[in-house]
Each structure stands twice: as structure tokens, then as C-alpha cells.
Enzyme design. Structure first.
Site, PDB file in Angstrom:
ATOM      1  N   LYS A 237       0.816  -1.226   0.000  1.00 45.17           N
ATOM      2  CA  LYS A 237       0.000   0.000   0.000  1.00 45.17           C
ATOM      3  C   LYS A 237       0.844   1.266   0.000  1.00 45.17           C
ATOM      4  O   LYS A 237       0.437   2.283  -0.546  1.00 45.17           O
ATOM      5  CB  LYS A 237      -0.992  -0.003   1.162  1.00 45.17           C
ATOM      6  CG  LYS A 237      -2.085  -1.036   0.962  1.00 45.17           C
ATOM      7  CD  LYS A 237      -3.277  -0.815   1.859  1.00 45.17           C
ATOM      8  CE  LYS A 237      -4.387  -1.792   1.454  1.00 45.17           C
ATOM      9  NZ  LYS A 237      -5.579  -1.671   2.239  1.00 45.17           N
TER      10      LYS A 237
ATOM     11  N   LYS B  16      -4.541  -9.000  -6.606  1.00 42.92           N
ATOM     12  CA  LYS B  16      -5.759  -9.153  -5.815  1.00 42.92           C
ATOM     13  C   LYS B  16      -6.866  -8.197  -6.286  1.00 42.92           C
ATOM     14  O   LYS B  16      -6.574  -7.036  -6.595  1.00 42.92           O
ATOM     15  CB  LYS B  16      -5.385  -8.835  -4.354  1.00 42.92           C
ATOM     16  CG  LYS B  16      -6.448  -9.155  -3.337  1.00 42.92           C
ATOM     17  CD  LYS B  16      -6.013  -8.718  -1.936  1.00 42.92           C
ATOM     18  CE  LYS B  16      -6.437  -7.310  -1.632  1.00 42.92           C
ATOM     19  NZ  LYS B  16      -6.685  -7.001  -0.219  1.00 42.92           N
TER      20      LYS B  16
ATOM     21  N   LYS C  50     -10.552  -2.753  -3.720  1.00 44.15           N
ATOM     22  CA  LYS C  50     -11.428  -1.569  -3.799  1.00 44.15           C
ATOM     23  C   LYS C  50     -10.713  -0.391  -4.412  1.00 44.15           C
ATOM     24  O   LYS C  50     -11.333   0.492  -4.979  1.00 44.15           O
ATOM     25  CB  LYS C  50     -11.840  -1.120  -2.392  1.00 44.15           C
ATOM     26  CG  LYS C  50     -12.660  -2.082  -1.607  1.00 44.15           C
ATOM     27  CD  LYS C  50     -13.171  -1.343  -0.366  1.00 44.15           C
ATOM     28  CE  LYS C  50     -13.417  -2.269   0.788  1.00 44.15           C
ATOM     29  NZ  LYS C  50     -12.207  -2.547   1.587  1.00 44.15           N
TER      30      LYS C  50
HETATM   31  N1  AQP Z   1      -9.602 -10.049  -3.398  1.00 46.37           N
HETATM   32  C1  AQP Z   1     -10.016 -10.579  -2.276  1.00 46.37           C
HETATM   33  N2  AQP Z   1     -10.283 -11.893  -2.191  1.00 46.37           N
HETATM   34  C2  AQP Z   1     -10.721 -12.460  -1.028  1.00 46.37           C
HETATM   35  N3  AQP Z   1     -10.938 -11.739   0.096  1.00 46.37           N
HETATM   36  C3  AQP Z   1     -10.691 -10.412   0.055  1.00 46.37           C
HETATM   37  N4  AQP Z   1     -10.783  -9.439   0.965  1.00 46.37           N
HETATM   38  C4  AQP Z   1     -10.411  -8.257   0.411  1.00 46.37           C
HETATM   39  N5  AQP Z   1     -10.068  -8.439  -0.852  1.00 46.37           N
HETATM   40  C5  AQP Z   1     -10.211  -9.773  -1.118  1.00 46.37           C
HETATM   41  C6  AQP Z   1     -11.250  -9.641   2.329  1.00 46.37           C
HETATM   42  O1  AQP Z   1     -12.259  -8.678   2.589  1.00 46.37           O
HETATM   43  C7  AQP Z   1     -12.189  -8.289   3.948  1.00 46.37           C
HETATM   44  C8  AQP Z   1     -12.234  -6.796   4.057  1.00 46.37           C
HETATM   45  O2  AQP Z   1     -11.057  -6.199   3.648  1.00 46.37           O
HETATM   46  P1  AQP Z   1     -10.831  -4.659   3.992  1.00 46.37           P
HETATM   47  O3  AQP Z   1     -11.898  -3.838   3.459  1.00 46.37           O
HETATM   48  O4  AQP Z   1     -10.568  -4.466   5.422  1.00 46.37           O
HETATM   49  O5  AQP Z   1      -9.493  -4.315   3.305  1.00 46.37           O
HETATM   50  P2  AQP Z   1      -8.643  -4.953   2.237  1.00 46.37           P
HETATM   51  O6  AQP Z   1      -8.264  -6.359   2.562  1.00 46.37           O
HETATM   52  O7  AQP Z   1      -7.525  -4.041   2.086  1.00 46.37           O
HETATM   53  O8  AQP Z   1      -9.665  -4.965   1.013  1.00 46.37           O
HETATM   54  P3  AQP Z   1      -9.490  -4.338  -0.376  1.00 46.37           P
HETATM   55  O9  AQP Z   1     -10.752  -4.479  -1.105  1.00 46.37           O
HETATM   56  O10 AQP Z   1      -8.293  -4.872  -1.027  1.00 46.37           O
HETATM   57  O11 AQP Z   1      -9.312  -2.806  -0.071  1.00 46.37           O
HETATM   58  P4  AQP Z   1      -8.140  -1.864  -0.441  1.00 46.37           P
HETATM   59  O12 AQP Z   1      -8.251  -1.653  -1.906  1.00 46.37           O
HETATM   60  O13 AQP Z   1      -8.404  -0.647   0.368  1.00 46.37           O
HETATM   61  O14 AQP Z   1      -6.873  -2.576  -0.092  1.00 46.37           O
HETATM   62  C9  AQP Z   1     -10.940  -8.936   4.540  1.00 46.37           C
HETATM   63  O15 AQP Z   1     -11.332 -10.087   5.271  1.00 46.37           O
HETATM   64  C10 AQP Z   1     -10.148  -9.345   3.332  1.00 46.37           C
HETATM   65  O16 AQP Z   1      -9.379 -10.495   3.585  1.00 46.37           O
END
Ligand code: AQP
Length: 340
Positions: free
Chosen positions: A119, A203, A206
Site C-alpha cells: 500500500k 488481488k 477496492k
Molecule cells: N480479493 C479478495 N479476495 C478475497 N478476500 C478479500 N478481501 C479483500 N479483498 C479480497 C477480504 O475482505 C475483507 C475486508 O477487507 P478490507 O476492506 O478491510 O481491506 P482490504 O483487505 O484491504 O480490502 P481491499 O478491497 O483490497 O481494499 P483496499 O483496496 O483498500 O486494499 C478482509 O477479510 C479481506 O481479507
């Protein structure tokens, strides 16, 4: 002070943007199932959401995303009558415990966290301190309730291990064996790591700048079909065995997502599409995705029409969460030696 820990689930998602299929299949859908197994606390982690973007102009987006994520939880099947549902910033104990745990965790442990490296990218010096200590706040989120089970996607496994290390060190440092449980990650299903539709090695996220990389839970039928149609593939037909997916990240990702949405074993999906072209596969895939996801979007829209009701649910949940966290935090203060 109790040293036995009844089963309790805690998990959360950041309201940084709209939730996507990875969040749903990797975590949210499993949260719903866990409600039948043990008491659950589900949080919209708005304090985590400001680790990357904060300040003027973001406040309105944050409150809107917080309500939207709450609506996504409920529309997916999280039941606020059975589970505690609230936003993190309403329960001050998260921040209080995070400070104590910041003093327990070691810099070397945080230096190993791969998510911070991803990040912060090339701009480590300009990243917020909050982004660096994010996993400590996450440990506090879980431990402030003495939660024992944490349903998450595969990408969160490292942070969960850190939470266990911090819990163990706190118990040792303050001579309170078993004060905190060592929380278990619960990583289930065939889509524990959903990849981007534009790049099968990245991955689904968001914050990816391409909206075509993900299917959002708010997408309508047309958007879902378009994104699946444009999803990156390779020139070969679909394989007839698991082995045939090796070295084909996009094909593997799409098969995994299909199997997860259909709630069938991956071998069954592979057998069903063996030797078919991607265009045949994508048509069936789009139909399935629309069938499974559009009712969630419709329910979210209905819920979001009544913001006051969402706020009421969050407030009621925060009161219940506070009631659990307060005595645990009081014990923490006693152990640390804070007077009062
Ligand atoms: N691609 C993914 N596949 C499976 N699980 C996922 N999670 C996120 N992306 C995937 C799971 O969703 C939960 C919430 O995650 P979060 O919102 O706390 O943050 P994150 O993991 O950082 O999710 P994002 O979507 O990838 O957000 P950004 O773009 O901000 O980094 C967690 O249980 C995560 O494992």
C-alpha cells in the site's frame, strides 16, 4: 479475570469504497454462515479507512461509504438482531487498546507486514503513521472483545498472525497467562483470494484504479455482464483438469469465482466447462453472477433509502459492543498499572 474464552467471532471491513466480489466471497459470505455457529461481532472499520485518505473532502465520502458498507453487510445476510453490527469509531476502546498494543508490538514485527509495503509502494516516507500501525489497531479490534475466531480472506492471514503474537506478548509481559485468547483466522471456501478481472496475478481490490478490475456489490446486471465479457483471458479453451489451470492465472481465477458463486467444488466447474471456449463460459458466468449478486444490490438500495435507520442500527450495535469491551479494557488498565 477470566482465563477461559467462549467462542466469539469478530471481523470488519474498511469503508474505503464500495465492497466488491472479493470482499463478498472471501469474507462477507462466510460471516453470514458463522452466525449459525457462534455469537458474532461485525464492524465497519472506519478508523482504518482514514489511514490512506483523510482530511477535507473525504468526510462526506467516509460517512456515505460507512452507511453503504453497513447496508452491504445486512443485504448479504448479516442480521443485526442476532449479531452486533456497528462502526468502529463509536467504540473508543478500540483506540485505547490500540495504544497499549502499540507499546507491546515490536517495530521489527511491523516491518515484515507485506500489506504496508504494497500500500505504501514507492512513497513510504509520505505514508501515514496510521497505515504503518494499521495491523496493531486490527489486533486491538479483535482483542478488545477477546474474540476467538476471525473470518477473513487469505490476504489477512499475516495480520492475524501478528495479532496472535501481540496477544501472546501482552499475556507474557503482564504476567497474565491466557488473558487474551490467541485468535484463529477462519479462511474458508474456494475463493479465499479473488483476483483482479484485468490481471489474474493481482488481488481484486477496492482501490484498483480500473473499475473493470472488480465487480462491485452495487453493480447492476449490465455492468456485471460487461465486466465479465471484458475480463482478461488467454487464447486456449478451458482445461479438463486442475493441472491444466497451472500457469493460467486468469482462467484459474474465473473458475474459482464461478465455483464459489455456484457453491460447488472446483472440480465440478472444471468438468462442466472442459474444452469449452471462454465465450461460452463467460455467458454462463455472467448469468450466474447476475442471479447471485443483483438481489444484494437491490436490497442495499432499499436500505440506503432510510439513512436514519442505518444510523440507528449502528448506534444500537455500538452500545452492545461497548458493554462487552468496557470491562475487558478496565482489566487491561489494571494489568498495565494505569490508575483510575
Ligand atoms: N480479493 C479478495 N479476495 C478475497 N478476500 C478479500 N478481501 C479483500 N479483498 C479480497 C477480504 O475482505 C475483507 C475486508 O477487507 P478490507 O476492506 O478491510 O481491506 P482490504 O483487505 O484491504 O480490502 P481491499 O478491497 O483490497 O481494499 P483496499 O483496496 O483498500 O486494499 C478482509 O477479510 C479481506 O481479507
Amino acid at each position: 479475570m477470566t482465563t477461559t474464552h467462549p467462542n466469539l467471532v469478530f471481523s470488519g471491513m474498511q469503508p474505503t469504497n464500495t465492497l466488491h466480489l472479493g470482499n463478498y466471497l472471501g469474507a462477507l459470505r462466510n460471516w453470514v454462515k458463522m452466525q449459525d455457529q457462534m455469537p458474532c461481532i461485525y464492524c465497519v472499520v472506519d478508523m482504518h479507512a482514514i489511514t490512506q485518505d483523510s482530511g477535507y473532502g473525504h468526510a462526506k465520502d467516509l460517512s456515505q461509504s460507512t452507511r453503504e458498507v453497513t447496508a452491504a453487510y445486512i443485504a448479504s445476510g448479516v442480521d443485526p438482531a442476532r449479531s452486533i453490527l456497528f462502526n468502529q469509531s463509536q467504540v473508543a476502546a478500540h483506540a485505547e487498546l490500540a495504544w497499549v498494543l502499540n507499546c507491546v508490538g515490536r517495530l521489527g514485527w511491523l516491518d515484515r507486514m507485506t500489506q504496508f509495503k504494497e500500500k505504501s509502494g514507492k512513497h513510504k516516507e509520505r505514508s501515514s503513521v496510521g497505515l504503518y500501525t494499521y495491523p496493531v489497531l486490527m489486533a486491538a479490534d479483535i482483542l478488545v472483545y477477546k474474540a476467538t475466531h476471525v473470518p477473513v480472506g487469505e490476504d489477512q492471514r499475516q495480520h492475524l498472525e501478528l495479532a496472535r503474537d501481540i496477544a501472546q506478548k501482552f499475556n507474557n509481559d503482564f504476567d497474565a497467562p491466557d488473558f487474551f485468547p490467541l485468535p484463529e483466522p477462519v479462511i474458508m471456501g474456494t475463493a479465499t483470494r479473488v483476483m483482479s478481472l484485468r490481471d489474474g496475478t493481482k488481488k481484486m481490490s477496492k482501490t484498483d484504479e480500473s473499475d473493470y478490475s472488480r465487480i462491485n456489490l452495487t453493480d447492476d446486471a449490465d455492468a456485471i455482464a460487461q465486466k465479465i465479457k471484458k475480463a482478461k483471458t488467454d487464447p486456449n479453451p478451458l482445461p479438463d483438469s486442475e493441472k491444466g489451470l497451472e500457469g493460467r492465472p486468469e482462467a484459474e481465477n474465473l473458475i474459482n469465482i464461478f465455483a464459489a458463486l455456484a457453491e460447488e467444488p472446483r472440480e465440478k466447474t472444471i468438468a462442466h466447462f472442459a474444452g469449452q471456449t471462454f465465450s461460452v463460459f463467460k455467458n454462463e458466468f455472467a448469468e450466474l453472477a447476475v442471479e447471485k449478486l443483483t438481489p444484494i444490490a437491490a436490497e442495499m438500495r432499499r436500505l440506503l433509502a432510510d439513512k436514519a435507520e442505518i444510523d440507528r442500527i449502528l448506534k444500537a450495535g455500538a452500545e452492545k459492543a461497548h458493554a462487552i469491551a468496557a470491562p475487558i479494557m478496565a482489566d487491561v488498565k489494571k494489568l498495565v498499572g494505569f490508575v483510575g
